[in-house]
Design an enzyme around this catalytic site. Structure first.
Site, PDB file in Angstrom:
ATOM      1  N   ASP A  13     152.477  92.627  35.954  1.00 61.60           N
ATOM      2  CA  ASP A  13     152.557  91.355  35.211  1.00 61.60           C
ATOM      3  C   ASP A  13     151.333  90.467  35.420  1.00 61.60           C
ATOM      4  O   ASP A  13     151.436  89.239  35.378  1.00 61.60           O
ATOM      5  CB  ASP A  13     153.825  90.570  35.606  1.00 61.60           C
ATOM      6  CG  ASP A  13     155.083  91.362  35.332  1.00 61.60           C
ATOM      7  OD1 ASP A  13     155.065  92.156  34.377  1.00 61.60           O
ATOM      8  OD2 ASP A  13     156.069  91.184  36.061  1.00 61.60           O
ATOM      9  N   LYS A  16     147.952  91.976  31.807  1.00 57.45           N
ATOM     10  CA  LYS A  16     147.222  93.127  31.246  1.00 57.45           C
ATOM     11  C   LYS A  16     147.287  93.121  29.726  1.00 57.45           C
ATOM     12  O   LYS A  16     146.297  93.396  29.050  1.00 57.45           O
ATOM     13  CB  LYS A  16     147.820  94.449  31.789  1.00 57.45           C
ATOM     14  CG  LYS A  16     147.707  94.591  33.295  1.00 57.45           C
ATOM     15  CD  LYS A  16     148.368  95.863  33.790  1.00 57.45           C
ATOM     16  CE  LYS A  16     149.872  95.894  33.637  1.00 57.45           C
ATOM     17  NZ  LYS A  16     150.592  94.908  34.468  1.00 57.45           N
ATOM     18  N   GLY A  40     156.346  95.458  30.468  1.00 62.59           N
ATOM     19  CA  GLY A  40     156.513  94.419  29.443  1.00 62.59           C
ATOM     20  C   GLY A  40     155.182  93.707  29.342  1.00 62.59           C
ATOM     21  O   GLY A  40     154.805  92.976  30.257  1.00 62.59           O
ATOM     22  N   HIS A  41     154.450  93.970  28.288  1.00 63.92           N
ATOM     23  CA  HIS A  41     153.108  93.392  28.120  1.00 63.92           C
ATOM     24  C   HIS A  41     153.143  92.348  27.009  1.00 63.92           C
ATOM     25  O   HIS A  41     153.462  92.666  25.868  1.00 63.92           O
ATOM     26  CB  HIS A  41     152.085  94.499  27.798  1.00 63.92           C
ATOM     27  CG  HIS A  41     151.946  95.498  28.912  1.00 63.92           C
ATOM     28  ND1 HIS A  41     151.166  96.621  28.817  1.00 63.92           N
ATOM     29  CD2 HIS A  41     152.496  95.528  30.155  1.00 63.92           C
ATOM     30  CE1 HIS A  41     151.242  97.289  29.960  1.00 63.92           C
ATOM     31  NE2 HIS A  41     152.041  96.655  30.782  1.00 63.92           N
ATOM     32  N   GLN A 223     152.260  98.416  35.035  1.00 61.87           N
ATOM     33  CA  GLN A 223     152.584  98.044  36.420  1.00 61.87           C
ATOM     34  C   GLN A 223     151.296  97.617  37.146  1.00 61.87           C
ATOM     35  O   GLN A 223     150.373  97.159  36.497  1.00 61.87           O
ATOM     36  CB  GLN A 223     153.292  99.209  37.143  1.00 61.87           C
ATOM     37  CG  GLN A 223     154.716  99.452  36.663  1.00 61.87           C
ATOM     38  CD  GLN A 223     154.813 100.280  35.393  1.00 61.87           C
ATOM     39  OE1 GLN A 223     154.201 101.307  35.281  1.00 61.87           O
ATOM     40  NE2 GLN A 223     155.602  99.830  34.446  1.00 61.87           N
TER      41      GLN A 223
HETATM   42  P1  GDP Z   1     151.440  92.301  31.892  1.00 61.03           P
HETATM   43  O1  GDP Z   1     152.671  93.052  32.172  1.00 61.03           O
HETATM   44  O2  GDP Z   1     150.381  92.522  32.924  1.00 61.03           O
HETATM   45  O3  GDP Z   1     150.926  92.512  30.502  1.00 61.03           O
HETATM   46  O4  GDP Z   1     151.813  90.755  32.025  1.00 61.03           O
HETATM   47  P2  GDP Z   1     153.134  90.033  31.408  1.00 61.03           P
HETATM   48  O5  GDP Z   1     152.972  89.927  29.950  1.00 61.03           O
HETATM   49  O6  GDP Z   1     154.358  90.690  31.926  1.00 61.03           O
HETATM   50  O7  GDP Z   1     153.055  88.617  32.125  1.00 61.03           O
HETATM   51  C1  GDP Z   1     151.923  87.826  32.036  1.00 61.03           C
HETATM   52  C2  GDP Z   1     152.333  86.473  31.465  1.00 61.03           C
HETATM   53  O8  GDP Z   1     151.246  85.592  31.595  1.00 61.03           O
HETATM   54  C3  GDP Z   1     152.645  86.516  29.985  1.00 61.03           C
HETATM   55  O9  GDP Z   1     153.646  85.581  29.724  1.00 61.03           O
HETATM   56  C4  GDP Z   1     151.343  86.111  29.317  1.00 61.03           C
HETATM   57  O10 GDP Z   1     151.519  85.520  28.048  1.00 61.03           O
HETATM   58  C5  GDP Z   1     150.864  85.104  30.301  1.00 61.03           C
HETATM   59  N1  GDP Z   1     149.413  84.917  30.399  1.00 61.03           N
HETATM   60  C6  GDP Z   1     148.426  85.829  30.479  1.00 61.03           C
HETATM   61  N2  GDP Z   1     147.247  85.225  30.743  1.00 61.03           N
HETATM   62  C7  GDP Z   1     147.509  83.900  30.820  1.00 61.03           C
HETATM   63  C8  GDP Z   1     146.724  82.753  31.131  1.00 61.03           C
HETATM   64  O11 GDP Z   1     145.534  82.837  31.404  1.00 61.03           O
HETATM   65  N3  GDP Z   1     147.362  81.554  31.148  1.00 61.03           N
HETATM   66  C9  GDP Z   1     148.699  81.427  30.856  1.00 61.03           C
HETATM   67  N4  GDP Z   1     149.222  80.226  30.858  1.00 61.03           N
HETATM   68  N5  GDP Z   1     149.459  82.484  30.595  1.00 61.03           N
HETATM   69  C10 GDP Z   1     148.884  83.710  30.605  1.00 61.03           C
HETATM   70  P1  IMO Z   2     154.117  95.658  33.749  1.00 63.91           P
HETATM   71  O1  IMO Z   2     153.430  96.819  33.074  1.00 63.91           O
HETATM   72  C1  IMO Z   2     156.239  94.172  37.220  1.00 63.91           C
HETATM   73  C2  IMO Z   2     158.834  96.975  39.336  1.00 63.91           C
HETATM   74  C3  IMO Z   2     160.322  96.718  39.304  1.00 63.91           C
HETATM   75  C4  IMO Z   2     160.705  97.280  40.662  1.00 63.91           C
HETATM   76  C5  IMO Z   2     159.798  98.492  40.800  1.00 63.91           C
HETATM   77  C6  IMO Z   2     160.441  99.807  40.389  1.00 63.91           C
HETATM   78  O2  IMO Z   2     154.767  94.713  32.819  1.00 63.91           O
HETATM   79  O3  IMO Z   2     153.213  95.011  34.740  1.00 63.91           O
HETATM   80  P2  IMO Z   2     161.095 100.871  38.051  1.00 63.91           P
HETATM   81  O4  IMO Z   2     162.005 100.383  36.979  1.00 63.91           O
HETATM   82  O5  IMO Z   2     159.705 101.144  37.613  1.00 63.91           O
HETATM   83  O6  IMO Z   2     161.667 102.039  38.805  1.00 63.91           O
HETATM   84  O7  IMO Z   2     161.053  99.662  39.121  1.00 63.91           O
HETATM   85  O8  IMO Z   2     158.689  98.229  39.962  1.00 63.91           O
HETATM   86  N1  IMO Z   2     158.183  97.067  38.011  1.00 63.91           N
HETATM   87  C7  IMO Z   2     157.394  96.124  37.509  1.00 63.91           C
HETATM   88  N2  IMO Z   2     157.084  94.897  37.975  1.00 63.91           N
HETATM   89  N3  IMO Z   2     155.691  94.610  36.080  1.00 63.91           N
HETATM   90  C8  IMO Z   2     155.960  95.834  35.604  1.00 63.91           C
HETATM   91  O9  IMO Z   2     155.342  96.346  34.534  1.00 63.91           O
HETATM   92  C9  IMO Z   2     156.893  96.639  36.301  1.00 63.91           C
HETATM   93  N4  IMO Z   2     157.400  97.866  36.103  1.00 63.91           N
HETATM   94  C10 IMO Z   2     158.180  98.125  37.166  1.00 63.91           C
HETATM   95  O10 IMO Z   2     160.606  95.338  39.202  1.00 63.91           O
HETATM   96  O11 IMO Z   2     160.358  96.366  41.673  1.00 63.91           O
HETATM   97 MG    MG Z   3     154.724  92.698  32.436  1.00 65.16          MG
END
Ligand code: GDP
Ligand code: IMO
Ligand code: MG
Length: 422
Positions: A13, A16, A40-41, A223
């Protein structure tokens, strides 16, 4: 012309999805190489929010090819749902998406086993996303998995499913869970297979042909480094190689064809699920949650938050060979008076400047902090390095130096335009 691997440098998270969306402008093909719909991106385009789980985030840009590589485990029913959801929002999903015929399939018994094993573990649970990821990769390693090429062949699907369901039902029953009906599962997954058949191909050959034609590839990591099955905080990890090496095995593109590695990290730290998080801190957690930030994109769970951990990111830079750092969510620290950064760990009399590989040892580590004066100015409108407050620039420079990697991008908001190339 370059092939780029993008990885998460922390616990997932990191942002990415946003950075992939930005970098896709200069890529021809975006490739997911590991993980499944546990990811979840998030990408914002204008006001519209998209959360991608299995489909590469590049799908949101026109004329880009998206590939789900052999290293991914794909839940076909969920993938169909994701395709339909994107189409409803007006996103084209057709010949711009190709799924590897050797990607493994996540089936209902994987999800059920994932849930049951978590219950069995009780307080030792991992806190998985319950998407069946661990059991699906387990079957792959045990050589009893079904692959996309099996899913799209009804006779083979029926035969393999009935053998697998028989075995898994025995396990499920022993765990006190309900057995699955082979007919029901077959009907649902055969329908998904029919829907997905036009997308399924040999992606290894496709990627090599594209490279021969001079196409640029962008590898979308899922991840993060410390969720890697080998390099993460085992057993509190996911079940795939999320680090840069996974891009080679998960796509069939050899190491010498990779040109650079971008590591994405937040300006602080977050983690969802259980396991050690040395810099976890209630103050920053409360602050971010009160701003409505840091809730999981896949499960909605509040993320655990902490200060930036340069020991962890330095380790990630080493393991992934990070050439450029993309620091996101800088704006999350805009109101903080004193910002802490972890520069080492202490455990009793021992001092660590690397991440100990034993999760129990890591859990016993105390962070050693240095402090930075906060900038207490909104950064989300900054368009260039120069427009960032001088204290923000000093903080970013320190993060890069401590992490032993070069600064590449600073992100000050979720939108494409809120991206500063350094
Ligand atoms: P990912 O799994 O690495 O793609 O990240 P996620 O989407 O799960 O979580 C990142 C969160 O940060 C999302 O809600 C994005 O919209 C948000 N985000 C990413 N970059 C920025 C930033 O520079 N500032 C803010 N406020 N939100 C950001
Ligand atoms: P993105 O791509 C954050 C975590 C779960 C748990 C562990 C194992 O959005 O960054 P799993 O279901 O893979 O067996 O869970 O990994 N986890 C993540 N945490 N971002 C993710 O993906 C994750 N995918 C799995 O919360 O701790
Ligand atoms: Mg994510």
């Amino acid at each position: 012309m370059a092939n780029t691997i993008l990885v998460g440098a922390q616990w997932g998270d990191e942002g990415k999805g946003k950075i992939i969306d930005v970098l896709t402008e200069d890529a021809d093909i975006v490739v997911r190489y590991a993980g499944g719909n546990n990811a979840g991106h998030t990408v914002f385009i204008g006001r519209q929010k998209y959360i991608l789980h299995l489909i590469p985030s590049g799908i949101l840009r026109k004329n880009k090819l998206c590939v789900i590589g052999n290293g991914v485990v794909a839940d076909p029913v969920s993938l169909v749902g994701e395709i339909q959801g994107l189409r409803k929002l007006g996103v084209k999903v057709g010949d711009n998406l190709v799924v590897s015929e050797t990607a493994h399939v996540v089936l209902p018994y994987h999800r059920e086993l994932d849930a049951q094993r978590e219950v069995l573990k009780g307080r030792q649970k991992i806190g998985t996303t319950k998407r069946g990821i661990g059991p699906a990769y387990g079957d792959k390693a045990a050589r009893v998995g079904l692959r996309m090429s099996d899913l799209v062949n009804p006779e083979r699907l029926r035969e393999k499913l009935s053998a697998r369901i028989k075995e898994n039902n025995a396990v499920l029953k022993s765990l006190g869970a309900k057995p699955l009906s082979c007919e029901k599962v077959f009907a649902e997954y055969n329908a998904a297979g029919k829907y997905l058949k036009p997308f399924v191909a040999n992606t290894v050959v496709l990627l090599h042909e594209a490279m021969r034609r001079g196409k640029d590839l962008l590898f979308e990591g899922a991840q993060g480094t410390f969720l890697d099955i080998d390099h993460g905080t085992y057993p509190f990890v996911t079940s795939s190689n999320t680090t840069a090496g996974g891009a080679c095995t998960g796509s069939g593109v050899p190491p010498h064809r990779m040109d650079r590695v971008v590591g994405v990290m937040k300006a602080y730290t977050t983690r969802v699920g259980e396991g050690p998080l040395p810099t976890e801190n209630a103050e920053i957690s409360d602050l971010l949650h009160s701003m409505g930030r840091e809730f999981g994109a896949t499960t909605g769970r509040p993320r655990r938050c902490g200060w930036f951990d340069s020991v962890a990111v330095r380790h990630a830079a080493m393991v992934n060979g990070i050439d450029g750092l993309a620091v996101t969510n800088l704006d999350g620290l805009d109101t903080v008076e004193t910002i802490k950064v972890c520069v080492a760990y202490r455990r009793g009399r021992a001092h660590y400047d690397f991440v100990p590989s034993d999760a129990q040892v890591l859990a016993e580590c105390e962070p050693v902090y240095v402090e930075f004066e906060g900038w207490r100015t909104p950064t989300s409108k900054a368009k260039s390095w120069k427009q960032l407050p001088s204290r923000t620039r000093a903080y970013l420079k320190a993060l890069a130096e401590l992490s032993n990697a070069k600064l590449f991008i600073a992100s000050v908001g979720p939108a494409r335009a809120q991206t500063i190339f350094v």
